[in-house]
Design a protein around this motif. Structure first.
Motif, PDB file in Angstrom:
ATOM      1  N   ILE A 133       0.835  -1.207   0.000  1.00 12.95           N
ATOM      2  CA  ILE A 133       0.000   0.000   0.000  1.00 12.95           C
ATOM      3  C   ILE A 133       0.864   1.249   0.000  1.00 12.95           C
ATOM      4  N   ARG A 134       1.935   1.265   0.780  1.00 17.04           N
ATOM      5  CA  ARG A 134       2.812   2.436   0.778  1.00 17.04           C
ATOM      6  C   ARG A 134       3.476   2.637  -0.585  1.00 17.04           C
ATOM      7  N   GLU A 135       3.785   1.551  -1.281  1.00 13.33           N
ATOM      8  CA  GLU A 135       4.334   1.664  -2.641  1.00 13.33           C
ATOM      9  C   GLU A 135       3.320   2.310  -3.590  1.00 13.33           C
ATOM     10  N   ILE A 136       2.067   1.893  -3.467  1.00 14.91           N
ATOM     11  CA  ILE A 136       1.005   2.449  -4.313  1.00 14.91           C
ATOM     12  C   ILE A 136       0.810   3.931  -4.024  1.00 14.91           C
ATOM     13  N   LEU A 137       0.822   4.291  -2.751  1.00 20.20           N
ATOM     14  CA  LEU A 137       0.666   5.694  -2.377  1.00 20.20           C
ATOM     15  C   LEU A 137       1.827   6.532  -2.904  1.00 20.20           C
ATOM     16  N   ALA A 138       3.040   6.002  -2.783  1.00 17.06           N
ATOM     17  CA  ALA A 138       4.229   6.734  -3.242  1.00 17.06           C
ATOM     18  C   ALA A 138       4.204   6.936  -4.754  1.00 17.06           C
ATOM     19  N   ALA A 139       3.589   5.993  -5.473  1.00 20.03           N
ATOM     20  CA  ALA A 139       3.512   6.091  -6.930  1.00 20.03           C
ATOM     21  C   ALA A 139       2.450   7.082  -7.391  1.00 20.03           C
ATOM     22  N   GLY A 140       1.610   7.564  -6.483  1.00 24.14           N
ATOM     23  CA  GLY A 140       0.574   8.519  -6.840  1.00 24.14           C
ATOM     24  C   GLY A 140      -0.644   7.902  -7.500  1.00 24.14           C
ATOM     25  N   THR A 141      -0.788   6.609  -7.394  1.00 23.42           N
ATOM     26  CA  THR A 141      -1.874   5.899  -8.071  1.00 23.42           C
ATOM     27  C   THR A 141      -3.255   6.390  -7.641  1.00 23.42           C
ATOM     28  N   LEU A 142      -3.389   6.784  -6.393  1.00 22.86           N
ATOM     29  CA  LEU A 142      -4.699   7.211  -5.884  1.00 22.86           C
ATOM     30  C   LEU A 142      -4.977   8.688  -6.136  1.00 22.86           C
ATOM     31  N   GLY A 143      -4.013   9.403  -6.656  1.00 24.14           N
ATOM     32  CA  GLY A 143      -4.177  10.843  -6.800  1.00 24.14           C
ATOM     33  C   GLY A 143      -3.991  11.530  -5.457  1.00 24.14           C
ATOM     34  N   GLU A 144      -4.726  12.589  -5.217  1.00 23.14           N
ATOM     35  CA  GLU A 144      -4.662  13.296  -3.937  1.00 23.14           C
ATOM     36  C   GLU A 144      -5.502  12.537  -2.909  1.00 23.14           C
ATOM     37  N   ILE A 145      -4.888  12.169  -1.796  1.00 15.92           N
ATOM     38  CA  ILE A 145      -5.620  11.448  -0.754  1.00 15.92           C
ATOM     39  C   ILE A 145      -6.513  12.436  -0.010  1.00 15.92           C
ATOM     40  N   ARG A 146      -7.792  12.102   0.077  1.00 15.23           N
ATOM     41  CA  ARG A 146      -8.752  12.995   0.726  1.00 15.23           C
ATOM     42  C   ARG A 146      -9.253  12.458   2.056  1.00 15.23           C
ATOM     43  N   VAL A 147      -9.463  11.131   2.133  1.00 14.49           N
ATOM     44  CA  VAL A 147     -10.089  10.553   3.329  1.00 14.49           C
ATOM     45  C   VAL A 147      -9.452   9.206   3.642  1.00 14.49           C
ATOM     46  N   VAL A 148      -9.192   8.969   4.931  1.00 15.60           N
ATOM     47  CA  VAL A 148      -8.794   7.654   5.442  1.00 15.60           C
ATOM     48  C   VAL A 148      -9.767   7.289   6.552  1.00 15.60           C
ATOM     49  N   SER A 149     -10.242   6.062   6.545  1.00 16.47           N
ATOM     50  CA  SER A 149     -11.133   5.619   7.617  1.00 16.47           C
ATOM     51  C   SER A 149     -10.778   4.198   8.019  1.00 16.47           C
ATOM     52  N   ALA A 150     -10.906   3.917   9.308  1.00 11.35           N
ATOM     53  CA  ALA A 150     -10.598   2.577   9.815  1.00 11.35           C
ATOM     54  C   ALA A 150     -11.269   2.390  11.159  1.00 11.35           C
ATOM     55  N   ASP A 151     -11.619   1.137  11.456  1.00 12.22           N
ATOM     56  CA  ASP A 151     -12.169   0.849  12.777  1.00 12.22           C
ATOM     57  C   ASP A 151     -11.436  -0.336  13.390  1.00 12.22           C
ATOM     58  N   HIS A 152     -11.464  -0.376  14.714  1.00  7.84           N
ATOM     59  CA  HIS A 152     -10.971  -1.535  15.465  1.00  7.84           C
ATOM     60  C   HIS A 152     -11.960  -1.758  16.594  1.00  7.84           C
ATOM     61  N   THR A 153     -12.846  -2.690  16.373  1.00 12.46           N
ATOM     62  CA  THR A 153     -13.965  -2.908  17.280  1.00 12.46           C
ATOM     63  C   THR A 153     -14.049  -4.383  17.654  1.00 12.46           C
ATOM     64  N   GLN A 154     -14.010  -4.652  18.939  1.00 17.71           N
ATOM     65  CA  GLN A 154     -14.061  -6.014  19.447  1.00 17.71           C
ATOM     66  C   GLN A 154     -15.012  -6.093  20.636  1.00 17.71           C
TER      67      GLN A 154
END
Length: 327
Positions: A133-154
């Motif tokens: 994923i970091r390789e993909i981000l560094a390559a600019g594949t996603l364009g400008e990153i606008r939003v990140v979301s994640a949950d950790h629920t147990q």
């Protein structure tokens, strides 16, 4: 492999998981230390470890040990890490690194003074899918990153004496669970410029649920939700102007993801196929760093670890959670 000899400090569940993965990777485990010699001997017998110690001090002083994995509950991390560093051992400290940023800085500064590696065991960052994923981000594949979301629920015990609920043990969803999505968001977007947090507290005063909205450099936003009262999807996504990444459950363990275009076409699919739980990758990274004479991780620098603890401090300030030792 560098030939480092690992020492395992504590014998709880996370120590078992880590040591099993060290064995999977063929790394050397020289010693284990526990406050009870019977526990240390049982652990040593299970994993074929040559030296068992009945105290953390004996483990830290063991001349056969080069690097110590700190696996105690997080209120003990700062004391245990400083003990190991003062005996000339590198340290890999289980996350959360400490209770707060001040303790994290103390470990960082002592390690720098001694010329030793101090590294947070945020194993997710070292997993194969996160590397890609970091390789993909560094390559600019996603364009400008606008939003990140994640949950950790147990769904975890509501017993007030349970480690995750007891304030005197650093209990609460934030430090045990929330550290994962918050570290993930910061990995992708950088340290936040604004922090907003809300929580629902347990009867014991610890945080049972925590939600955060962070604003990062450039205006990108991240949202995280953590809960110890109910098991959710445990997925994550990174949304850019040209594509998005959807990480499958359980996103913070070895898993799969897809790169999806705005037209919902799958541009890339990644699947992880490894032996063990995946905790060996952080250990292999630590060994490479020591071999190179480097004292801070390139994937999660020690200064970033301290700063992340500062983010958690601010979240706790906003939700009103204070640990007894901090009063």
């Amino acid at each position: 492999m560098t030939g480092l000899h690992w020492g395992i400090l504590a014998t709880g569940g996370i120590a078992h998981a880590f040591t099993s993965d060290l064995r999977t990777a063929g790394l050397d485990v020289a010693a284990v230390g526990s406050r009870r010699i019977d526990s240390a001997r049982e652990f040593a017998d299970q994993y074929g470890i040559p030296h068992a110690h009945g105290s953390y001090e004996e483990l830290a002083a063991d001349p056969t040990v080069d690097i110590v994995y700190i696996a105690t509950p997080h209120p003990g991390h700062v004391e245990n890490a400083l003990l190991a560093l003062d005996h000339g051992k590198h340290v890999l400290v289980e996350k959360p690194f400490t209770l707060n940023a001040a303790e994290a800085a103390a470990i960082r500064d002592r390690a720098a003074e001694k010329g030793l590696l101090a590294m947070e065991a945020m194993w997710t960052r070292y997993l194969p899918h996160m590397v890609r994923i970091r390789e993909i981000l560094a390559a600019g594949t996603l364009g400008e990153i606008r939003v990140v979301s994640a949950d950790h629920t147990q769904k975890i015990s509501t017993d007030p004496a349970h480690r995750l609920n007891a304030l005197e043990l650093g209990g609460g969803a934030l430090l045990d669970l929330g550290i994962y999505p918050l570290s993930f968001a910061i990995d992708v977007l950088g340290l936040p410029e604004q922090i907003t947090a809300l929580a629902r507290l347990s009867d014991a005063g610890s945080d049972a649920e925590v939600a955060t909205i962070l604003v990062h450099p450039g205006g990108a936003m991240s949202t995280t939700v953590s809960s110890s009262r109910g098991a959710g999807a445990n997925t994550a996504q990174i949304v850019g102007t040209e594509a998005r990444i959807e990480i499958d459950r359980v996103w913070y363990t070895p898993t799969s993801f897809r790169v999806i275009t705005p037209d919902n076409e799958v541009a890339e699919e990644f699947t992880t196929d490894i032996e063990g739980r995946g905790m060996q990758f952080q250990a292999l990274a630590a060994e490479r760093l020591v071999a190179a004479g480097v004292t801070s991780s390139d994937v999660l620098p020690i200064d970033e670890t301290v700063a992340i603890m500062g983010v958690l401090d601010e979240v706790r300030r906003q939700i009103g959670v204070v640990y007894p030792g901090e009063r």
